[in-house]
Design a protein around this motif. Sequence first.
Motif, PDB file in Angstrom:
ATOM      1  N   THR A   1       0.841  -1.204   0.000  1.00 47.68           N
ATOM      2  CA  THR A   1       0.000   0.000   0.000  1.00 47.68           C
ATOM      3  C   THR A   1       0.874   1.250   0.000  1.00 47.68           C
ATOM      4  O   THR A   1       0.621   2.201  -0.751  1.00 47.68           O
ATOM      5  N   GLU A   2       1.914   1.214   0.806  1.00 46.94           N
ATOM      6  CA  GLU A   2       2.831   2.362   0.833  1.00 46.94           C
ATOM      7  C   GLU A   2       3.507   2.541  -0.524  1.00 46.94           C
ATOM      8  O   GLU A   2       3.684   3.655  -1.005  1.00 46.94           O
ATOM      9  N   GLN A   3       3.855   1.397  -1.121  1.00 47.21           N
ATOM     10  CA  GLN A   3       4.536   1.476  -2.422  1.00 47.21           C
ATOM     11  C   GLN A   3       3.614   2.066  -3.487  1.00 47.21           C
ATOM     12  O   GLN A   3       3.989   2.941  -4.247  1.00 47.21           O
ATOM     13  N   ARG A   4       2.368   1.586  -3.509  1.00 51.97           N
ATOM     14  CA  ARG A   4       1.423   2.132  -4.475  1.00 51.97           C
ATOM     15  C   ARG A   4       1.192   3.622  -4.205  1.00 51.97           C
ATOM     16  O   ARG A   4       1.040   4.424  -5.125  1.00 51.97           O
ATOM     17  N   GLY A   5       1.204   3.945  -2.903  1.00 46.00           N
ATOM     18  CA  GLY A   5       1.016   5.344  -2.502  1.00 46.00           C
ATOM     19  C   GLY A   5       2.068   6.262  -3.119  1.00 46.00           C
ATOM     20  O   GLY A   5       1.781   7.404  -3.485  1.00 46.00           O
ATOM     21  N   TRP A   6       3.275   5.753  -3.244  1.00 48.56           N
ATOM     22  CA  TRP A   6       4.369   6.547  -3.839  1.00 48.56           C
ATOM     23  C   TRP A   6       3.998   6.949  -5.273  1.00 48.56           C
ATOM     24  O   TRP A   6       4.166   8.099  -5.680  1.00 48.56           O
ATOM     25  N   PHE A   7       3.456   5.987  -6.017  1.00 39.09           N
ATOM     26  CA  PHE A   7       3.057   6.253  -7.397  1.00 39.09           C
ATOM     27  C   PHE A   7       1.862   7.219  -7.456  1.00 39.09           C
ATOM     28  O   PHE A   7       1.870   8.191  -8.214  1.00 39.09           O
ATOM     29  N   SER A   8       0.827   6.914  -6.641  1.00 40.26           N
ATOM     30  CA  SER A   8      -0.377   7.762  -6.705  1.00 40.26           C
ATOM     31  C   SER A   8      -0.072   9.184  -6.281  1.00 40.26           C
ATOM     32  O   SER A   8      -0.577  10.138  -6.871  1.00 40.26           O
TER      33      SER A   8
END
Lengths: 250, 445
Positions: free
Chosen positions: B5-12
Amino acid sequence: MLSIKDLYAGIDGKTILQGLNLEVAPGEVHAIMGPNGSGKSTLSHVLAGRDGYEVTGGQVRFDGEDLLALATEERAHRGIFLGMQYPVELPGVNNMTFMREAMNANRRARGEPELDAVAFMKRVKEEARHLKLDEQLLKRNVNSGFSGGEKKRNEILQMAMLEPRLAILDETDSGLDIDALRVISDGVNALRTPDRSIILITHYQRLLEYIQPDHVHVLVGGRILRSGDKDLALELEEKGYGWIEEEAAA
Amino acid sequence: MSTLTEQRGWFSALASSSEPEQSGPEPDWLRNTRVLARDAIRELPVPNRKLEAWRYTSIEGLLQQEFTPAVEQGRTWTHEELEPWLGPAADVYRLVFVNGQCIPRLATGLELPTGVTLGSLRAALGTDPKLLATWLNHTGAHEEHLFSALNTALIHDGLLLHIAADVELDRPIEVVYLNLEQDKALLNQPRNLVVLEPGASATLVERFIGAEEAVYFHNQVTELVLQEGAELRHYRMQEESRASWHLASLYLSQDAHSRYQGTSLSFGGRWARTEYQARFQHEAAQCELNGLYTVGKGQLTDFHLDIRHSVPNCTSRERFKGILFGKGRAVFDGRILVEKQAQKSDAQLRNDNLMLVRDAEVDTKPQLEIHADDVQCSHGTTVGQLDPQQVFYLRSRGIDTDSARRMLCLGFAGEIIDTIEVPILREQAMERLTATIRTATETLE
């Protein structure tokens, strides 16, 4: 010029040269003959400074200098040339560039000016013509896709360009047909001068019909068991190596 | 390790951190494209080492870094500042990007033949929106992975090259990407579109240059469309900063009888990945990919090929070579898929690695997946050291050890450099390689 005294050397913990002695004076041609495994190639590699060979005793002096203390390339700078039995292919390294680099490395080491590109080209083409080496091979990568004979001719071409003081030709005749042998021998003979010495390492007397040696030595079991003139080579051709080993054992 | 979730957050977070559409009116299709890309960012898998395509290449370090999308230049770069990076522009059509944006005043030689559009993608939104509407995302790049979606969500500028049918460009096009910002970590995302209409022919050179120590992420997407019989020679030289991340994703679509010849040289970056995705749309197309990478201390270089033969009679050739000399890593993941109907496919894949030290690492994975029964395909890979016999041969001729190793390394790499048909680039590449190898061999025992 070259003085080898009581040399012991080997590889992988195995002693192959067992107290070898040899004196080579300027301008002389020495042939070293002997059966397989007698130490002929070990001698040439030890003189050229190949990694992996260990000298456990004796000394080698070249013009009075301790040859064994010098790095491989320093020996080349002093004028030692090894014509290889199996010249390796150098993928991606252009033959002409390689020869020019080699010549200039030697010239720099001797404090001589580098050869300019035009003079180099002229000379290398001339020498290639003498050796009947197709000029196209100069443009190819070093030894890549060369036939056995072409590789050996390329070795002699390098000798002609580098003008060594001592050339060690390790089984230069192996794998050559009679025409190629003649061309290469003519090439070597043309390079004989009063101050350039040559050591011919060979199995067969055949080569010595074309390049006449001043001295012939028989190497057996890592030692020179007999020395003579070119007639010794004929005797070996006729009788093989067995009788020398027997005589030595007796 | 951060959570998914944190990783996807970086992209979003990056994708919504700027509103490129604010910098000018945009057509509906582009707005829609951005929306789709942002949706994709919510859904596409996050690259991690459980995914085959990312098995050997971690993005952990990248995700720990915060970046600011470079949408507008914070400052004006003077000619004097940029000139030293550029070098001579002899006999090329040159286009210059600084931090991902085209700087029109640095373009040279742009008196282009009729039928050639070359310039900034941003500018073309105003002048030639129809062309972009037709071709942008033609290769489906935005759907491929998160990084491409991130690029698409923030499309701002890039190279636009369109060549009309049967036009042959007389000089190479040189595109230079300068990544120079040293005060903050920028996300530079050129979005390139290259379309060659039937029978068109061109040579495209791309150079990636980074200021020393500059921290940035160069996340580039290039779509290449070659229509029937078109020919593109495409040379890329990557010399990014050693503190940078570089991802180049190339999406290649080839029609019948088209020919693509690509050579990629990867020298710089702390983390550099090049992805080629090639799709043959019709028969008798040829695709040749060559690559060379050098990897030193603290570097990771990754080449990722995804070649799909889905129609008959196409040829692909892939030759990649690497020289590893420091404690660094190289990854080569080359996959060729020959589908059932793709009879008479001819595909050859090679990867050769030269390890100058023991503590370098290469993960090489050439893969051929063949479903057709009448094909000519081969693949091979080698990992080796310099041959001591070859070094001895050179030394016995008077050449010192360092020079001998250098000659052999350059000989090894020469085959790839020689595929570059632009003399000045070949010289620049040789110069860069020689300097790299010089440093590498001098530190060897």
